[in-house]
Design a protein around this motif. Structure first.
Motif, PDB file in Angstrom:
ATOM      1  N   LEU A  48       7.703  -0.635   6.800  1.00 42.55           N
ATOM      2  CA  LEU A  48       7.177   0.800   5.941  1.00 42.55           C
ATOM      3  C   LEU A  48       8.905   1.210   5.348  1.00 42.55           C
ATOM      4  CD1 LEU A  48       5.090   3.523   5.834  1.00 42.55           C
ATOM      5  CD2 LEU A  48       6.971   3.942   8.359  1.00 42.55           C
ATOM      6  N   TRP A  49       8.538   1.571   4.100  1.00 45.10           N
ATOM      7  CA  TRP A  49       9.658   2.003   3.143  1.00 45.10           C
ATOM      8  C   TRP A  49       9.413   3.384   2.428  1.00 45.10           C
ATOM      9  CZ3 TRP A  49      13.877  -1.343   0.982  1.00 45.10           C
ATOM     10  CH2 TRP A  49      13.514  -2.676   1.290  1.00 45.10           C
ATOM     11  N   ASP A  50      10.721   4.152   2.131  1.00 44.74           N
ATOM     12  CA  ASP A  50      10.920   5.824   2.048  1.00 44.74           C
ATOM     13  C   ASP A  50      10.601   4.998   0.703  1.00 44.74           C
ATOM     14  OD1 ASP A  50      11.626   7.866   1.236  1.00 44.74           O
ATOM     15  OD2 ASP A  50      12.614   8.170   2.775  1.00 44.74           O
ATOM     16  N   LEU A  51       9.689   5.439  -0.869  1.00 44.93           N
ATOM     17  CA  LEU A  51      10.216   5.532  -1.906  1.00 44.93           C
ATOM     18  C   LEU A  51      10.754   6.007  -2.584  1.00 44.93           C
ATOM     19  CD1 LEU A  51       6.297   5.214  -2.280  1.00 44.93           C
ATOM     20  CD2 LEU A  51       8.469   3.212  -3.080  1.00 44.93           C
ATOM     21  N   VAL A  52      11.542   8.012  -1.612  1.00 39.56           N
ATOM     22  CA  VAL A  52      11.946   8.275  -2.563  1.00 39.56           C
ATOM     23  C   VAL A  52      13.965   8.027  -1.862  1.00 39.56           C
ATOM     24  CG1 VAL A  52      13.183  11.084  -1.699  1.00 39.56           C
ATOM     25  CG2 VAL A  52      11.122  10.496  -1.582  1.00 39.56           C
ATOM     26  N   ARG A  95       0.928  -1.234   0.748  1.00 37.49           N
ATOM     27  CA  ARG A  95      -0.001   0.611  -0.100  1.00 37.49           C
ATOM     28  C   ARG A  95       0.709   0.765   0.247  1.00 37.49           C
ATOM     29  NH1 ARG A  95      -3.335  -3.345  -1.128  1.00 37.49           N
ATOM     30  NH2 ARG A  95      -5.005  -3.577  -0.453  1.00 37.49           N
ATOM     31  N   CYS A  96       0.375   2.050  -0.645  1.00 34.53           N
ATOM     32  CA  CYS A  96       1.068   3.690  -0.789  1.00 34.53           C
ATOM     33  C   CYS A  96       0.782   4.800  -0.432  1.00 34.53           C
ATOM     34  CB  CYS A  96       2.088   4.082  -2.459  1.00 34.53           C
ATOM     35  SG  CYS A  96       2.320   2.330  -3.629  1.00 34.53           S
ATOM     36  N   SER A  97       1.579   5.388   0.377  1.00 31.89           N
ATOM     37  CA  SER A  97       0.512   6.261   1.137  1.00 31.89           C
ATOM     38  C   SER A  97       0.362   7.205  -0.409  1.00 31.89           C
ATOM     39  CB  SER A  97       1.751   7.303   1.619  1.00 31.89           C
ATOM     40  OG  SER A  97       2.916   7.719   0.617  1.00 31.89           O
ATOM     41  N   ASP A  98      -1.118   8.413   0.199  1.00 34.11           N
ATOM     42  CA  ASP A  98      -1.773   9.089  -1.168  1.00 34.11           C
ATOM     43  C   ASP A  98      -0.420  10.131  -1.972  1.00 34.11           C
ATOM     44  OD1 ASP A  98      -4.061   8.412  -0.363  1.00 34.11           O
ATOM     45  OD2 ASP A  98      -4.657   9.726   0.889  1.00 34.11           O
ATOM     46  N   SER A  99       0.865  10.751  -0.815  1.00 35.06           N
ATOM     47  CA  SER A  99       1.719  11.730  -1.542  1.00 35.06           C
ATOM     48  C   SER A  99       2.700  10.771  -2.469  1.00 35.06           C
ATOM     49  CB  SER A  99       2.642  12.035   0.086  1.00 35.06           C
ATOM     50  OG  SER A  99       2.935  10.544   0.527  1.00 35.06           O
ATOM     51  N   GLY A 100       2.435   9.564  -2.503  1.00 36.99           N
ATOM     52  CA  GLY A 100       3.576   8.448  -3.067  1.00 36.99           C
ATOM     53  C   GLY A 100       5.503   8.386  -2.107  1.00 36.99           C
ATOM     54  N   LYS A 101       5.366   9.390  -1.163  1.00 35.55           N
ATOM     55  CA  LYS A 101       6.615   8.996  -0.288  1.00 35.55           C
ATOM     56  C   LYS A 101       7.331   7.790   0.075  1.00 35.55           C
ATOM     57  CE  LYS A 101       7.227  13.855  -0.837  1.00 35.55           C
ATOM     58  NZ  LYS A 101       7.468  15.128   1.116  1.00 35.55           N
ATOM     59  N   TYR A 102       5.674   7.037   0.232  1.00 33.88           N
ATOM     60  CA  TYR A 102       6.055   6.019   1.632  1.00 33.88           C
ATOM     61  C   TYR A 102       4.907   4.515   0.982  1.00 33.88           C
ATOM     62  CZ  TYR A 102       7.661   9.541   4.011  1.00 33.88           C
ATOM     63  OH  TYR A 102       7.985  10.815   4.762  1.00 33.88           O
ATOM     64  N   LEU A 103       5.443   3.402   1.542  1.00 32.12           N
ATOM     65  CA  LEU A 103       5.097   2.574   0.564  1.00 32.12           C
ATOM     66  C   LEU A 103       4.941   0.903   2.318  1.00 32.12           C
ATOM     67  CD1 LEU A 103       4.444   0.608  -0.931  1.00 32.12           C
ATOM     68  CD2 LEU A 103       6.473  -0.340  -1.227  1.00 32.12           C
ATOM     69  N   VAL A 104       3.809   0.932   2.182  1.00 27.95           N
ATOM     70  CA  VAL A 104       3.744  -0.857   3.568  1.00 27.95           C
ATOM     71  C   VAL A 104       4.145  -1.873   2.705  1.00 27.95           C
ATOM     72  CG1 VAL A 104       2.843  -1.838   5.001  1.00 27.95           C
ATOM     73  CG2 VAL A 104       2.832   1.327   5.534  1.00 27.95           C
ATOM     74  N   VAL A 105       4.521  -2.682   3.342  1.00 27.38           N
ATOM     75  CA  VAL A 105       4.737  -3.451   2.835  1.00 27.38           C
ATOM     76  C   VAL A 105       4.165  -4.800   3.677  1.00 27.38           C
ATOM     77  CG1 VAL A 105       6.771  -5.680   1.459  1.00 27.38           C
ATOM     78  CG2 VAL A 105       6.925  -3.777   0.873  1.00 27.38           C
ATOM     79  N   LEU A 106       3.608  -5.725   3.344  1.00 28.59           N
ATOM     80  CA  LEU A 106       2.671  -6.576   4.078  1.00 28.59           C
ATOM     81  C   LEU A 106       3.141  -8.033   3.996  1.00 28.59           C
ATOM     82  CD1 LEU A 106       0.419  -6.713   6.265  1.00 28.59           C
ATOM     83  CD2 LEU A 106      -1.218  -7.949   4.690  1.00 28.59           C
ATOM     84  N   MET A 107       3.492  -7.912   5.139  1.00 27.75           N
ATOM     85  CA  MET A 107       3.865  -9.624   4.949  1.00 27.75           C
ATOM     86  C   MET A 107       3.111 -10.797   6.142  1.00 27.75           C
ATOM     87  SD  MET A 107       7.315  -8.999   3.648  1.00 27.75           S
ATOM     88  CE  MET A 107       8.579 -10.839   3.531  1.00 27.75           C
ATOM     89  N   LYS A 108       3.403 -11.647   5.650  1.00 30.40           N
ATOM     90  CA  LYS A 108       3.130 -12.728   5.705  1.00 30.40           C
ATOM     91  C   LYS A 108       4.009 -13.817   7.423  1.00 30.40           C
ATOM     92  CE  LYS A 108       0.213 -17.124   5.743  1.00 30.40           C
ATOM     93  NZ  LYS A 108      -0.337 -18.381   4.533  1.00 30.40           N
ATOM     94  N   ASP A 109       3.203 -13.818   8.443  1.00 30.13           N
ATOM     95  CA  ASP A 109       4.110 -14.375   9.454  1.00 30.13           C
ATOM     96  C   ASP A 109       5.491 -13.974   9.739  1.00 30.13           C
ATOM     97  OD1 ASP A 109       2.164 -16.332   9.422  1.00 30.13           O
ATOM     98  OD2 ASP A 109       3.056 -17.457   8.378  1.00 30.13           O
ATOM     99  N   LYS A 110       5.167 -12.595   9.212  1.00 30.58           N
ATOM    100  CA  LYS A 110       6.501 -11.840   9.754  1.00 30.58           C
ATOM    101  C   LYS A 110       5.752 -10.079  10.111  1.00 30.58           C
ATOM    102  CE  LYS A 110      11.073 -10.596   7.309  1.00 30.58           C
ATOM    103  NZ  LYS A 110      11.897 -10.705   6.057  1.00 30.58           N
ATOM    104  N   PRO A 111       6.955  -9.389  10.502  1.00 30.70           N
ATOM    105  CA  PRO A 111       7.232  -7.565  10.708  1.00 30.70           C
ATOM    106  C   PRO A 111       6.517  -7.369   9.809  1.00 30.70           C
ATOM    107  CG  PRO A 111       8.669  -8.814  12.057  1.00 30.70           C
ATOM    108  CD  PRO A 111       8.793  -9.708  11.345  1.00 30.70           C
TER     109      PRO A 111
END
Length: 207
Positions: free
Chosen positions: A162-166, A143-159
């Protein structure tokens, strides 16, 4: 940027196809459309779809994405961006999108996970998330933030991550109280739909 590679892409045949129902669009439902499988238009094995009017991106089991012009009702571009099925797509601007794949390595219970960005004008594919070794957990969604600057990667059975897309760097990891069914951004918070109940995770401190 190091790791940027040109995609194998070309303009798709200029064939009109009934991808969009104009009647629905005239009723204000422009983000709804019907895909009719035609070999000269939409490829076989559709695995993901994401709309950002006036375009839609369609992911295929072959790792190819197709960009559909919703106004002209035709596939205008296709590109090979991943080695396995495109499981999810998110637009981060009118010319750039993110795709991910998660393929299990036979007999190992490990996964090859990749998140890449694709620039629709230059055809450049850039690795956003790629590890040199296989992982024990698979990607369940992005899932990307509306600004396009951040990304959440949802993992199974793992934390989850949160990523910086810049900078294409990981900011932090976090766990949820229970199994997550879906999530969406709300400013700098994540609205979580979990197996037990909904919750909010505030990410303001992460930036």
């Amino acid at each position: 940027r190091d790791g940027d590679t040109p995609a194998v892409f070309s303009p798709a045949p200029s064939v009109k196809s009934p991808v969009v129902s104009r009647n629905l669009r005239n009723r204000g439902l422009s983000d709804r459309f019907f895909i009719q499988s035609k070999r000269d238009a939409i490829g076989a094995g559709v695995t993901a779809v994401c709309v950002r009017s006036p375009s839609a991106c369609i992911g295929l089991a072959s790792g190819i994405i197709q960009i559909v012009d919703l106004e002209e009702q035709r596939v205008k571009l296709e590109a090979k961006v991943l080695e396995s099925a495109v499981l999810g797509i998110r637009w981060i601007s009118r010319t750039t999108l993110l795709c991910y794949s998660s393929r299990e390595t036979p007999g190992t219970k490990c996964f090859v996970n990749r998140v890449v960005s694709f620039h629709c004008v230059s055809g450049t594919v850039t690795d956003v998330r790629k590890f040199s070794t296989d992982e024990r957990a698979q990607i369940r969604g992005i899932r990307c933030s509306d600004s396009g600057k951040y990304l959440v990667v949802l993992m199974k059975d793992k934390p989850s991550e949160l990523w910086d897309l810049v900078t294409y760097s990981i900011i932090r990891t976090f766990r949820f109280a229970s199994e997550v069914m879906s999530l969406e951004w709300s400013t700098m918070s994540l609205a979580i739909d979990s197996a037990d109940c909904g919750e909010d995770v505030n990410l303001n401190n992460a930036a």
